[in-house]
Write an enzyme that holds these catalytic residues in place. Sequence first.
Site, PDB file in Angstrom:
ATOM      1  N   ASP A 121       8.805  -7.476   5.519  1.00  0.00           N
ATOM      2  CA  ASP A 121       9.015  -8.542   6.508  1.00  0.00           C
ATOM      3  C   ASP A 121      10.032  -9.543   5.973  1.00  0.00           C
ATOM      4  O   ASP A 121      10.897 -10.032   6.697  1.00  0.00           O
ATOM      5  CB  ASP A 121       7.700  -9.276   6.832  1.00  0.00           C
ATOM      6  CG  ASP A 121       6.970  -8.656   8.017  1.00  0.00           C
ATOM      7  OD1 ASP A 121       7.109  -7.436   8.224  1.00  0.00           O
ATOM      8  OD2 ASP A 121       6.260  -9.390   8.734  1.00  0.00           O
ATOM      9  N   ASP A 137       4.296  -4.240   2.431  1.00  0.00           N
ATOM     10  CA  ASP A 137       4.119  -4.857   3.753  1.00  0.00           C
ATOM     11  C   ASP A 137       4.790  -6.223   3.771  1.00  0.00           C
ATOM     12  O   ASP A 137       5.555  -6.551   4.687  1.00  0.00           O
ATOM     13  CB  ASP A 137       2.616  -4.991   4.047  1.00  0.00           C
ATOM     14  CG  ASP A 137       2.353  -5.641   5.393  1.00  0.00           C
ATOM     15  OD1 ASP A 137       3.023  -5.241   6.374  1.00  0.00           O
ATOM     16  OD2 ASP A 137       1.498  -6.544   5.469  1.00  0.00           O
ATOM     17  N   TYR A 195      -5.513  -1.606   1.135  1.00  0.00           N
ATOM     18  CA  TYR A 195      -5.612  -1.269   2.560  1.00  0.00           C
ATOM     19  C   TYR A 195      -6.749  -0.289   2.828  1.00  0.00           C
ATOM     20  O   TYR A 195      -7.392  -0.340   3.873  1.00  0.00           O
ATOM     21  CB  TYR A 195      -4.303  -0.631   3.054  1.00  0.00           C
ATOM     22  CG  TYR A 195      -3.304  -1.602   3.633  1.00  0.00           C
ATOM     23  CD1 TYR A 195      -2.772  -2.627   2.855  1.00  0.00           C
ATOM     24  CD2 TYR A 195      -2.878  -1.480   4.943  1.00  0.00           C
ATOM     25  CE1 TYR A 195      -1.842  -3.504   3.385  1.00  0.00           C
ATOM     26  CE2 TYR A 195      -1.946  -2.354   5.477  1.00  0.00           C
ATOM     27  CZ  TYR A 195      -1.432  -3.362   4.694  1.00  0.00           C
ATOM     28  OH  TYR A 195      -0.513  -4.219   5.232  1.00  0.00           O
TER      29      TYR A 195
HETATM   30  C1  IPM Z   1       3.287  -2.853   9.226  1.00  0.00           C
HETATM   31  C2  IPM Z   1       2.212  -3.619   9.924  1.00  0.00           C
HETATM   32  C3  IPM Z   1       0.869  -2.928   9.696  1.00  0.00           C
HETATM   33  C4  IPM Z   1       0.608  -2.946   8.211  1.00  0.00           C
HETATM   34  C5  IPM Z   1      -0.328  -3.515  10.480  1.00  0.00           C
HETATM   35  C6  IPM Z   1      -0.071  -3.513  11.971  1.00  0.00           C
HETATM   36  C7  IPM Z   1      -1.610  -2.805  10.163  1.00  0.00           C
HETATM   37  O1  IPM Z   1       2.209  -4.945   9.490  1.00  0.00           O
HETATM   38  O2  IPM Z   1       3.466  -1.650   9.527  1.00  0.00           O
HETATM   39  O3  IPM Z   1       3.971  -3.429   8.371  1.00  0.00           O
HETATM   40  O4  IPM Z   1       0.069  -3.929   7.662  1.00  0.00           O
HETATM   41  O5  IPM Z   1       0.931  -1.960   7.545  1.00  0.00           O
HETATM   42 MG    MG Z   2       3.825  -5.460   8.201  1.00  0.00          MG
END
Ligand code: IPM
Ligand code: MG
Length: 352
Positions: A246, A242, A136
């Site tokens: 999800d 990340d 990142y």
């Molecule tokens: C999260 C989001 C962020 C990330 C984006 C919006 C930059 O997906 O907080 O998980 O990738 O960290």
């Molecule tokens: Mg995310």
Amino acid sequence: MKIAILPGDGIGAEVTREAVRVLEALDLPCLTLFEGDVGAMAYHRHGHPLPDETLDMARRSDAILFGAVGDPSCDNLERHLRPEQAILGLRAELGLFANLRPATVFAGLEDMSGLRPELARSIDLLILRELNGDVYFGDKGIRTNDAGEREGWDMMSYATSEVRRIAHSGFRAAQKRGNRLCSVDKANVLETSQLWRDVVVEVAAEYPDVELSHMYVDNAAMQLVKDPGQFDVILTGNLFGDILSDLASMCVGSIGLLPSASLSERQTEFGTFGLYEPIHGSAPDIAGQGKANPMATILSAALMLRHSFGRETEAKRIEAAVAKALADGVRGGDLGGEHGCSAIGDAVLERL
Ligand code: IPM
Ligand code: MG
């Protein structure tokens, strides 16, 4: 207790509004709220997704409540002007390195999970994601290679001190829960992951009461779906965290239910300085229609009270009110229900 409210884009404004109502209803002494611009709306107003005034306000606060950033109108901007840079900038500038993403299934929601109800019921885990390093924040770019082709590149790295810092957070989090820590990496392919694993093993010596295991990230994705009940704390880097968070949200039933805390090393007079946000995004397709589920943001406010203000009682009250609302059948569109954003806020307030 100074809280910077940064609603941001899309559904960010509506969901933070409901969380603020919940915070205000608690009648806490000396609660001061400031509101600032971030994301695409800040870019349109000030020419930058994270204006200096907003960053200053964030620095002066004891905690930040963040909505969401992202808007299709900004998709073609240079990367440093895109809305996502606001949250990445806050994480970097404020040293918010430890991202806590708890996932548990609420009673009555087992049928909403992408998994079989008996598997869903077994989920009670915490993803601890490193938030200040990895691919990142490495150098990146687009270059022309020797064959004359455009080539994108992003540099992945973790320094020993960065891994050590998040590993300590991971072991401490495990001590407060089930004493099990699973470190997720890709050490069979990546040097970054090999170092990660070596450092986690070294730190483990200081926590003999915590059972440490290691898992490759591809297997972890599979195991989260196959047998999520096996996990207590999952410790992982920025990119893998990340993706896995999800995935975990769908195992729980909806991304509209998962809160997060991003903590720094800084201690304020009340607790640990942190930023609190739902893990979902700005959902431009339903923005401004009052359809979003504010529960993830309301639960993020509960995490704020717990970690930044040492108010465990109030945090538990909010969590219980959300759980009760869900058990009573209060459902947003994300859960196949009819309740709008402010109706869900009302339902939680009544039960509070
Ligand atoms: C999260 C989001 C962020 C990330 C984006 C919006 C930059 O997906 O907080 O998980 O990738 O960290
Ligand atoms: Mg995310």
